[in-house]
Design a protein around this motif. Structure first.
Motif, PDB file in Angstrom:
ATOM      1  N   ALA A   1      -0.405  -0.830   3.722  1.00 38.96           N
ATOM      2  CA  ALA A   1      -0.098   0.556   3.376  1.00 38.96           C
ATOM      3  C   ALA A   1      -0.778   0.999   2.079  1.00 38.96           C
ATOM      4  N   GLY A   2      -1.483   0.074   1.412  1.00 36.66           N
ATOM      5  CA  GLY A   2      -2.144   0.397   0.154  1.00 36.66           C
ATOM      6  C   GLY A   2      -1.157   0.548  -1.001  1.00 36.66           C
ATOM      7  N   GLU A   3       0.009  -0.097  -0.885  1.00 35.32           N
ATOM      8  CA  GLU A   3       1.060   0.066  -1.885  1.00 35.32           C
ATOM      9  C   GLU A   3       1.442  -1.241  -2.602  1.00 35.32           C
ATOM     10  N   PHE A   4       0.666  -2.292  -2.405  1.00 39.88           N
ATOM     11  CA  PHE A   4       0.960  -3.555  -3.078  1.00 39.88           C
ATOM     12  C   PHE A   4       0.710  -3.352  -4.574  1.00 39.88           C
ATOM     13  N   PRO A   5       1.622  -3.779  -5.441  1.00 36.06           N
ATOM     14  CA  PRO A   5       1.529  -3.429  -6.864  1.00 36.06           C
ATOM     15  C   PRO A   5       0.494  -4.200  -7.674  1.00 36.06           C
TER      16      PRO A   5
ATOM     17  N   LEU B   1       2.921  -4.072   2.559  1.00 38.29           N
ATOM     18  CA  LEU B   1       2.548  -3.230   1.413  1.00 38.29           C
ATOM     19  C   LEU B   1       1.037  -3.172   1.228  1.00 38.29           C
TER      20      LEU B   1
END
Length: 63
Positions: free
Chosen positions: A35-39, A32
């Motif tokens: 992908a630049g999607e870690f929250p 994540l």
């Protein structure tokens, strides 16, 4: 991790610790992040990465 465990964390933690708090595996966490999607906010420190505990609290809805 319990809410009390998360509240007692230092200002920045490892990706592995953050992943555990979020209930995901470390491999998924790194996927994540890539992908630049870690929250939560990731802080790059040379070849390692730390996670802001304040942003972890926010993602988990802990005040």
């Amino acid at each position: 991790m319990s809410v009390e465990e998360v509240r007692s964390l230092p200002a920045a933690v490892s990706v592995v610790t953050a992943a555990r708090a979020l209930g995901i595996g470390s491999d998924k966490a790194y996927e994540l992040i890539k992908a630049g999607e870690f929250p939560v906010q990731v802080i790059p420190l040379g070849q390692t990465q730390k996670v802001s505990t304040a942003s972890l609290w926010k993602a988990l809805g802990i005040g």
